[in-house]
Design a protein around this motif. Structure first.
Motif, PDB file in Angstrom:
ATOM      1  N   UNK A   1      44.678  86.767   3.977  1.00 18.75           N
ATOM      2  CA  UNK A   1      45.848  86.019   4.455  1.00 18.75           C
ATOM      3  C   UNK A   1      46.419  86.677   5.720  1.00 18.75           C
ATOM      4  N   UNK A   2      46.627  85.865   6.719  1.00 16.37           N
ATOM      5  CA  UNK A   2      47.234  86.358   7.949  1.00 16.37           C
ATOM      6  C   UNK A   2      48.551  85.625   8.142  1.00 16.37           C
ATOM      7  N   UNK A   3      49.584  86.408   8.316  1.00 14.67           N
ATOM      8  CA  UNK A   3      50.910  85.810   8.396  1.00 14.67           C
ATOM      9  C   UNK A   3      51.618  86.345   9.641  1.00 14.67           C
ATOM     10  N   UNK A   4      51.966  85.417  10.517  1.00 17.71           N
ATOM     11  CA  UNK A   4      52.652  85.812  11.747  1.00 17.71           C
ATOM     12  C   UNK A   4      54.044  85.200  11.683  1.00 17.71           C
ATOM     13  N   UNK A   5      55.060  86.052  11.824  1.00 15.89           N
ATOM     14  CA  UNK A   5      56.400  85.525  11.605  1.00 15.89           C
ATOM     15  C   UNK A   5      57.372  85.845  12.735  1.00 15.89           C
ATOM     16  N   UNK A   6      58.096  84.805  13.105  1.00 15.37           N
ATOM     17  CA  UNK A   6      59.268  84.945  13.981  1.00 15.37           C
ATOM     18  C   UNK A   6      58.976  85.680  15.284  1.00 15.37           C
ATOM     19  N   UNK A  22      53.241  81.446  12.081  1.00 13.37           N
ATOM     20  CA  UNK A  22      51.973  80.796  11.752  1.00 13.37           C
ATOM     21  C   UNK A  22      51.326  81.584  10.624  1.00 13.37           C
ATOM     22  N   UNK A  23      50.794  80.886   9.620  1.00  8.82           N
ATOM     23  CA  UNK A  23      50.017  81.623   8.629  1.00  8.82           C
ATOM     24  C   UNK A  23      48.710  80.889   8.371  1.00  8.82           C
ATOM     25  N   UNK A  24      47.688  81.681   8.091  1.00  7.23           N
ATOM     26  CA  UNK A  24      46.390  81.075   7.816  1.00  7.23           C
ATOM     27  C   UNK A  24      45.641  81.901   6.787  1.00  7.23           C
ATOM     28  N   UNK A  25      44.765  81.212   6.093  1.00  2.17           N
ATOM     29  CA  UNK A  25      43.956  81.869   5.076  1.00  2.17           C
ATOM     30  C   UNK A  25      42.706  82.440   5.720  1.00  2.17           C
ATOM     31  N   UNK A  26      42.142  83.407   5.029  1.00  2.00           N
ATOM     32  CA  UNK A  26      40.870  83.962   5.452  1.00  2.00           C
ATOM     33  C   UNK A  26      39.843  82.826   5.569  1.00  2.00           C
ATOM     34  N   UNK A  27      39.113  82.789   6.688  1.00  2.00           N
ATOM     35  CA  UNK A  27      38.089  81.768   6.864  1.00  2.00           C
ATOM     36  C   UNK A  27      38.591  80.494   7.521  1.00  2.00           C
ATOM     37  N   UNK A  28      39.871  80.424   7.762  1.00  2.00           N
ATOM     38  CA  UNK A  28      40.402  79.214   8.393  1.00  2.00           C
ATOM     39  C   UNK A  28      40.334  79.283   9.918  1.00  2.00           C
ATOM     40  N   UNK A  29      40.341  78.091  10.513  1.00  2.00           N
ATOM     41  CA  UNK A  29      40.383  78.000  11.970  1.00  2.00           C
ATOM     42  C   UNK A  29      41.656  77.263  12.371  1.00  2.00           C
ATOM     43  N   UNK A  54      59.248  90.551  21.834  1.00  4.43           N
ATOM     44  CA  UNK A  54      60.583  91.130  21.662  1.00  4.43           C
ATOM     45  C   UNK A  54      60.898  91.286  20.181  1.00  4.43           C
ATOM     46  N   UNK A  55      60.285  90.439  19.375  1.00  2.00           N
ATOM     47  CA  UNK A  55      60.433  90.576  17.928  1.00  2.00           C
ATOM     48  C   UNK A  55      59.303  89.800  17.266  1.00  2.00           C
ATOM     49  N   UNK A  56      59.117  90.055  15.978  1.00  2.09           N
ATOM     50  CA  UNK A  56      58.070  89.358  15.247  1.00  2.09           C
ATOM     51  C   UNK A  56      57.235  90.328  14.429  1.00  2.09           C
ATOM     52  N   UNK A  57      56.564  89.797  13.406  1.00  4.67           N
ATOM     53  CA  UNK A  57      55.689  90.643  12.589  1.00  4.67           C
ATOM     54  C   UNK A  57      54.345  89.976  12.406  1.00  4.67           C
ATOM     55  N   UNK A  58      53.364  90.810  12.144  1.00  4.00           N
ATOM     56  CA  UNK A  58      52.017  90.335  11.882  1.00  4.00           C
ATOM     57  C   UNK A  58      51.550  90.978  10.579  1.00  4.00           C
ATOM     58  N   UNK A  59      51.142  90.151   9.637  1.00  5.83           N
ATOM     59  CA  UNK A  59      50.587  90.705   8.405  1.00  5.83           C
ATOM     60  C   UNK A  59      49.084  90.432   8.396  1.00  5.83           C
ATOM     61  N   UNK A  60      48.315  91.503   8.284  1.00  5.01           N
ATOM     62  CA  UNK A  60      46.862  91.383   8.154  1.00  5.01           C
ATOM     63  C   UNK A  60      46.512  91.933   6.777  1.00  5.01           C
ATOM     64  N   UNK A  61      46.223  91.062   5.834  1.00  2.00           N
ATOM     65  CA  UNK A  61      45.974  91.533   4.471  1.00  2.00           C
ATOM     66  C   UNK A  61      47.222  92.201   3.938  1.00  2.00           C
ATOM     67  N   UNK A  62      47.093  93.496   3.588  1.00  2.00           N
ATOM     68  CA  UNK A  62      48.233  94.199   3.000  1.00  2.00           C
ATOM     69  C   UNK A  62      49.086  94.925   4.027  1.00  2.00           C
ATOM     70  N   UNK A  63      48.635  94.933   5.277  1.00  2.00           N
ATOM     71  CA  UNK A  63      49.352  95.711   6.281  1.00  2.00           C
ATOM     72  C   UNK A  63      50.245  94.825   7.136  1.00  2.00           C
ATOM     73  N   UNK A 158      35.793  91.547  12.635  1.00  2.00           N
ATOM     74  CA  UNK A 158      37.257  91.599  12.592  1.00  2.00           C
ATOM     75  C   UNK A 158      37.820  90.634  11.544  1.00  2.00           C
ATOM     76  N   UNK A 159      39.086  90.851  11.187  1.00  2.00           N
ATOM     77  CA  UNK A 159      39.725  89.956  10.220  1.00  2.00           C
ATOM     78  C   UNK A 159      40.024  88.609  10.843  1.00  2.00           C
TER      79      UNK A 159
END
Lengths: 259, 235
Positions: A1-6, A22-29, A54-63, A158-159
């Motif tokens: 799961x990749x989650x990009x926020x704000x 934006x969020x997407x599942x593994x294997x998605x385009x 200036x702000x925002x987070x990126x989640x790659x798996x557990x990180x 890459x993820x």
């Protein structure tokens, strides 16, 4: 799961990204569409810190990484977990195709040379360049260079691979070969975020389409939703405008992605 | 040719030629040392300029423009007469017994540093920004990108200009003779003064300068003709 926020970003007083998520599942385009100046490229580049948001987070798996304040080590970590394909390829001009693909493995990730060479050749084979290992970028066509660049991105497993208008700099007759490689990747389960003007690719290959304008996500949904049932006037206008002109490639992406 | 006073004699030329040639190592020593000093200092100055390091960048601009807009011979005299005075004033060390050659090495080192700094800067700035970004995206550290990607490409861009700079330096070393240094030019002058035949030793020096300059030029032309990174070099 990749989650990009704000994600937000200003250049001077000009806010080019306003709270984009934006969020997407593994294997998605995911395909990101939008007029030029809409912030889609800046959004993509902020995900691997080519731009500092200036702000925002990126989640790659557990990180989870802070797109504004990540330290050097975290930046490197994100870059080693992602691949990036540039509009103008940006191959290392002093290295052969094989050298370009090996560099990220040997120098950045300390993969033993023999092993790296095997992986790199496999990646080049996958993009149809098994006969171009020893060619320098200057000896390759734009389409071939972009395929080397894709091989360079996939070699590190890459993820997610970020594509920044990968066909915009290509001669029309070379676009098809690059799109075909990208479609192959999509079908083999590679996670991809693609900023593109290729409507055929977005419509037929993407799992999710984002329409951006003025630094915000105007609308997102399945290709069918966006292309056939857009709710926002701006989305419909944009799609009408770009479909009014013949598709740049003239090569429709052949088959829809297996659902 | 038969006159009372023979203006030019090939016999004398043949006789003095090896003696003038014997001073070639001194000339080459000046060239090599100036390139070493100038190269190191030039790299530092180029770094300062490429990264726009405050204060140092402005000083570098003044330094480069000063060195490049004054004659080498003036710089040579300034160093020869100025450095001992400064050393005396600052540290009390007396440099009056130091051989002129050392001041020549320093003067040419300073001179070359300005030219090489601009050459290096040009080379590094000509590598497209996309090459740095590609290094970033692939996961290289900035230092790894610099070493593996930027330096090899910059070197290729620098080589043609380096040839021109080295050939000019080789010719310019001849002014060291004005301080009594026994390089080829100095040696020729000494022979002339001792024999009252100036022309032959200077012709000998001319021939040696000519041959080596042309050889260097051909060498760099060959270097530039190589196909590098799949591209034919020009310039």
């Amino acid at each position: 799961m990749i989650e990009i926020q704000h994600v937000s970003k200003s250049f001077g007083g000009n806010q080019v990204l306003k709270d984009v998520s934006l969020s997407l599942e593994h294997g998605q385009v995911v395909a990101i569409l939008g007029p030029s100046g809409s912030g889609k490229t800046t959004f993509l580049r902020s995900l691997n810190f080519l731009e500092r948001a200036d702000s925002g987070t990126l989640r790659l798996g557990d990180d989870v990484y802070d797109l504004h304040s990540a330290n050097k080590k975290q930046v490197l970590e994100v870059r080693r977990k992602t691949g990036f394909v540039f509009q103008h390829y940006n191959l290392f001009a002093n290295m052969t195709a094989l050298g370009n693909v090996m560099e990220g493995l040997v120098t950045a990730r300390k993969v033993p040379k023999k092993e790296a060479e095997r992986i790199a050749k496999e990646a080049l084979d996958k993009v149809g360049l098994s006969d171009r290992y020893d060619y320098y970028p200057a000896q390759l066509s734009g389409g071939q260079q972009q395929r080397v660049s894709i091989a360079r991105a996939i070699a590190t497993n890459p993820e997610v691979i970020l594509f920044d208008e990968p066909t915009s700099a290509l001669d029309p007759e070379l676009i098809g070969e690059v799109l075909a490689v990208m479609q192959d990747l999509a079908q083999s389960g590679t996670t991809m975020i693609v900023v593109t003007h290729e409507m055929g690719f977005a419509r037929n290959v993407a799992d999710k389409v984002l329409f951006m304008e003025g630094g915000v996500v105007v609308e997102e949904g399945t290709p069918d939703r966006i292309f056939n049932h857009a709710r926002q006037e701006r989305t419909r206008e944009f799609l009408q405008r770009v479909s009014g002109v013949p598709a740049a490639s003239g090569i429709p992406v052949a088959t829809a992605k297996a659902a | 040719m038969g006159g009372e006073v023979q203006l030019f004699s090939f016999d004398r030329l043949e006789n003095v030629f090896p003696k003038v040639l014997g001073a070639l190592p001194v000339t080459l020593l000046i060239v090599v040392t100036a390139l070493a000093i100038g190269g190191l200092l030039g790299l530092f100055i180029a770094f300062v300029r490429v990264h726009h390091i405050p204060v140092l960048d402005q000083l570098a601009v003044v330094y480069i423009s000063f060195v490049r807009s004054t004659p080498e011979i003036v710089q040579l005299f300034i160093v020869y007469y100025g450095v001992p005075l400064i050393a005396q004033a600052l540290t009390g060390v007396d440099l009056s017994a130091v051989e002129a050659l050392y001041f020549v090495l320093i003067a040419f080192g300073i001179n070359q540093s300005a030219y090489l700094a601009e050459l290096f800067r040009g080379g590094f700035e000509a590598v497209p920004a996309g090459q740095y970004e590609a290094g970033d995206a692939v996961g290289l550290t900035r230092f790894q990108t610099f070493r593996r990607v930027i330096v090899p490409q910059a070197v290729q861009l620098i080589i043609p200009g380096l040839g021109i700079t080295i050939i000019a330096l080789f010719r310019n070393t001849s002014i060291a003779a004005t301080l009594g240094v026994a390089d080829m030019m100095g040696k020729a002058g000494l022979i002339g003064a001792a024999t009252y035949h100036y022309l032959e030793p200077y012709v000998a020096a001319t021939v040696i300068f000519l041959v080596i300059s042309i050889a260097l030029e051909l060498l760099f032309r060959q270097l530039n003709k190589r196909v590098v990174f799949g591209r034919r070099q020009t310039a």
